[in-house]
Design a protein around this motif. Structure first.
Motif, PDB file in Angstrom:
ATOM      1  N   ASP A  52      50.994 -27.093  -4.787  1.00  0.00           N
ATOM      2  CA  ASP A  52      49.667 -27.025  -5.390  1.00  0.00           C
ATOM      3  C   ASP A  52      49.465 -28.139  -6.403  1.00  0.00           C
ATOM      4  OD1 ASP A  52      49.065 -24.829  -3.844  1.00  0.00           O
ATOM      5  OD2 ASP A  52      49.493 -23.361  -5.432  1.00  0.00           O
ATOM      6  N   LYS A  54      50.956 -31.061  -6.412  1.00  0.00           N
ATOM      7  CA  LYS A  54      50.857 -32.317  -5.670  1.00  0.00           C
ATOM      8  C   LYS A  54      49.477 -32.463  -5.033  1.00  0.00           C
ATOM      9  CE  LYS A  54      52.614 -36.065  -4.052  1.00  0.00           C
ATOM     10  NZ  LYS A  54      52.895 -37.193  -4.914  1.00  0.00           N
ATOM     11  N   ARG A  55      48.950 -31.374  -4.496  1.00  0.00           N
ATOM     12  CA  ARG A  55      47.598 -31.422  -3.903  1.00  0.00           C
ATOM     13  C   ARG A  55      46.557 -31.783  -4.950  1.00  0.00           C
ATOM     14  NH1 ARG A  55      48.176 -25.976  -0.269  1.00  0.00           N
ATOM     15  NH2 ARG A  55      49.270 -26.945   1.464  1.00  0.00           N
ATOM     16  N   LYS A  56      46.654 -31.186  -6.138  1.00  0.00           N
ATOM     17  CA  LYS A  56      45.702 -31.498  -7.204  1.00  0.00           C
ATOM     18  C   LYS A  56      45.824 -32.959  -7.624  1.00  0.00           C
ATOM     19  CE  LYS A  56      45.442 -26.854  -9.077  1.00  0.00           C
ATOM     20  NZ  LYS A  56      45.802 -25.967 -10.192  1.00  0.00           N
ATOM     21  N   GLN A  57      47.050 -33.444  -7.713  1.00  0.00           N
ATOM     22  CA  GLN A  57      47.270 -34.839  -8.092  1.00  0.00           C
ATOM     23  C   GLN A  57      46.657 -35.780  -7.050  1.00  0.00           C
ATOM     24  OE1 GLN A  57      51.362 -35.985  -8.182  1.00  0.00           O
ATOM     25  NE2 GLN A  57      50.964 -37.851  -9.333  1.00  0.00           N
ATOM     26  N   LEU A  58      46.846 -35.473  -5.775  1.00  0.00           N
ATOM     27  CA  LEU A  58      46.273 -36.311  -4.722  1.00  0.00           C
ATOM     28  C   LEU A  58      44.751 -36.279  -4.744  1.00  0.00           C
ATOM     29  CD1 LEU A  58      48.729 -35.537  -1.787  1.00  0.00           C
ATOM     30  CD2 LEU A  58      48.521 -37.668  -3.071  1.00  0.00           C
ATOM     31  N   GLU A  59      44.168 -35.115  -5.034  1.00  0.00           N
ATOM     32  CA  GLU A  59      42.710 -35.013  -5.132  1.00  0.00           C
ATOM     33  C   GLU A  59      42.191 -35.867  -6.282  1.00  0.00           C
ATOM     34  OE1 GLU A  59      41.783 -30.882  -5.486  1.00  0.00           O
ATOM     35  OE2 GLU A  59      42.367 -30.432  -3.423  1.00  0.00           O
ATOM     36  N   LEU A  60      42.878 -35.824  -7.427  1.00  0.00           N
ATOM     37  CA  LEU A  60      42.452 -36.633  -8.567  1.00  0.00           C
ATOM     38  C   LEU A  60      42.571 -38.121  -8.265  1.00  0.00           C
ATOM     39  CD1 LEU A  60      43.997 -34.643 -11.549  1.00  0.00           C
ATOM     40  CD2 LEU A  60      41.577 -34.829 -10.939  1.00  0.00           C
ATOM     41  N   GLU A  61      43.634 -38.519  -7.596  1.00  0.00           N
ATOM     42  CA  GLU A  61      43.811 -39.919  -7.238  1.00  0.00           C
ATOM     43  C   GLU A  61      42.747 -40.378  -6.247  1.00  0.00           C
ATOM     44  OE1 GLU A  61      47.803 -40.458  -5.870  1.00  0.00           O
ATOM     45  OE2 GLU A  61      48.660 -40.044  -7.840  1.00  0.00           O
ATOM     46  N   ALA A  62      42.336 -39.494  -5.352  1.00  0.00           N
ATOM     47  CA  ALA A  62      41.314 -39.846  -4.369  1.00  0.00           C
ATOM     48  C   ALA A  62      39.950 -40.029  -5.029  1.00  0.00           C
ATOM     49  CB  ALA A  62      41.238 -38.782  -3.279  1.00  0.00           C
ATOM     50  N   GLU A  63      39.718 -39.341  -6.142  1.00  0.00           N
ATOM     51  CA  GLU A  63      38.433 -39.432  -6.831  1.00  0.00           C
ATOM     52  C   GLU A  63      38.328 -40.686  -7.699  1.00  0.00           C
ATOM     53  OE1 GLU A  63      38.052 -35.828  -9.023  1.00  0.00           O
ATOM     54  OE2 GLU A  63      37.823 -34.603  -7.215  1.00  0.00           O
ATOM     55  N   GLU A  64      39.461 -41.285  -8.068  1.00  0.00           N
ATOM     56  CA  GLU A  64      39.432 -42.474  -8.918  1.00  0.00           C
ATOM     57  C   GLU A  64      38.844 -43.653  -8.154  1.00  0.00           C
ATOM     58  OE1 GLU A  64      43.184 -43.489 -10.622  1.00  0.00           O
ATOM     59  OE2 GLU A  64      43.490 -41.491 -11.429  1.00  0.00           O
TER      60      GLU A  64
END
Length: 76
Positions: A52, A54-64
Protein backbone atom coordinates in the motif's frame (compact mmCIF):
# COMPACT_ATOMS: atom_id res chain seq x y z
CA UNK A 1 -6.37 -17.60 10.98
CA UNK A 2 -5.07 -19.26 7.84
CA UNK A 3 -6.11 -18.42 4.29
CA UNK A 4 -5.46 -20.10 0.97
CA UNK A 5 -3.20 -18.58 -1.65
CA UNK A 6 -6.18 -17.72 -3.85
CA UNK A 7 -7.90 -15.95 -0.94
CA UNK A 8 -4.70 -14.09 -0.17
CA UNK A 9 -4.29 -13.04 -3.80
CA UNK A 10 -7.85 -11.73 -3.89
CA UNK A 11 -7.38 -9.86 -0.61
CA UNK A 12 -4.12 -8.25 -1.76
CA UNK A 13 -5.49 -7.66 -5.27
CA UNK A 14 -2.49 -9.44 -6.77
CA UNK A 15 -2.10 -12.38 -9.16
CA UNK A 16 -1.62 -15.79 -7.57
CA UNK A 17 1.67 -16.15 -9.47
CA UNK A 18 3.05 -13.20 -7.53
CA UNK A 19 2.10 -14.86 -4.24
CA UNK A 20 3.74 -18.12 -5.33
CA UNK A 21 6.87 -16.17 -6.27
CA UNK A 22 6.97 -14.49 -2.85
CA UNK A 23 6.62 -17.88 -1.17
CA UNK A 24 9.50 -19.32 -3.22
CA UNK A 25 11.67 -16.33 -2.30
CA UNK A 26 10.91 -16.91 1.37
CA UNK A 27 8.98 -13.68 1.81
CA UNK A 28 5.82 -15.51 2.94
CA UNK A 29 5.76 -18.61 5.06
CA UNK A 30 3.18 -21.29 4.39
CA UNK A 31 1.75 -24.43 5.92
CA UNK A 32 0.76 -27.37 3.72
CA UNK A 33 -2.42 -29.11 4.91
CA UNK A 34 -2.17 -32.03 2.50
CA UNK A 35 -4.09 -30.29 -0.28
CA UNK A 36 -3.40 -26.57 -0.15
CA UNK A 37 -0.73 -24.21 0.97
CA UNK A 38 -2.06 -21.93 3.69
CA UNK A 39 -0.72 -18.59 4.85
CA UNK A 40 -1.16 -17.18 8.32
CA UNK A 41 -3.05 -13.91 7.97
CA UNK A 42 -0.80 -12.16 10.49
CA UNK A 43 2.29 -12.99 8.41
CA UNK A 44 1.15 -11.06 5.35
CA UNK A 45 -0.33 -7.95 6.96
CA UNK A 46 3.11 -6.30 7.00
CA UNK A 47 3.56 -7.23 3.34
CA UNK A 48 0.20 -5.63 2.49
CA UNK A 49 1.16 -2.45 4.34
CA UNK A 50 4.37 -2.23 2.33
CA UNK A 51 2.47 -2.74 -0.93
CA UNK A 52 0.00 0.00 0.00
CA UNK A 53 2.83 2.41 0.82
CA UNK A 54 4.54 1.63 -2.50
CA UNK A 55 1.28 2.16 -4.42
CA UNK A 56 0.77 5.55 -2.76
CA UNK A 57 4.36 6.53 -3.53
CA UNK A 58 3.93 5.57 -7.20
CA UNK A 59 0.68 7.55 -7.41
CA UNK A 60 2.39 10.63 -5.98
CA UNK A 61 5.29 10.27 -8.40
CA UNK A 62 2.88 9.94 -11.32
CA UNK A 63 1.17 13.20 -10.33
CA UNK A 64 4.43 15.20 -10.27
CA UNK A 65 5.00 17.24 -13.40
CA UNK A 66 7.98 16.31 -15.52
CA UNK A 67 10.53 19.14 -15.35
CA UNK A 68 11.49 20.83 -18.57
CA UNK A 69 14.87 19.86 -19.92
CA UNK A 70 17.32 22.69 -19.80
CA UNK A 71 19.74 23.15 -22.63
CA UNK A 72 23.31 23.63 -21.45
CA UNK A 73 24.21 25.40 -24.73
CA UNK A 74 21.94 28.34 -23.80
CA UNK A 75 23.94 29.05 -20.65
CA UNK A 76 26.85 30.75 -22.49
Amino acid sequence: MYVTISELAAYLELPEDYIHHQIKRGQLKTVFDGENYLVNRENFLWHKEQLDLKRKQLELEAEEPIPEDWDAKDED
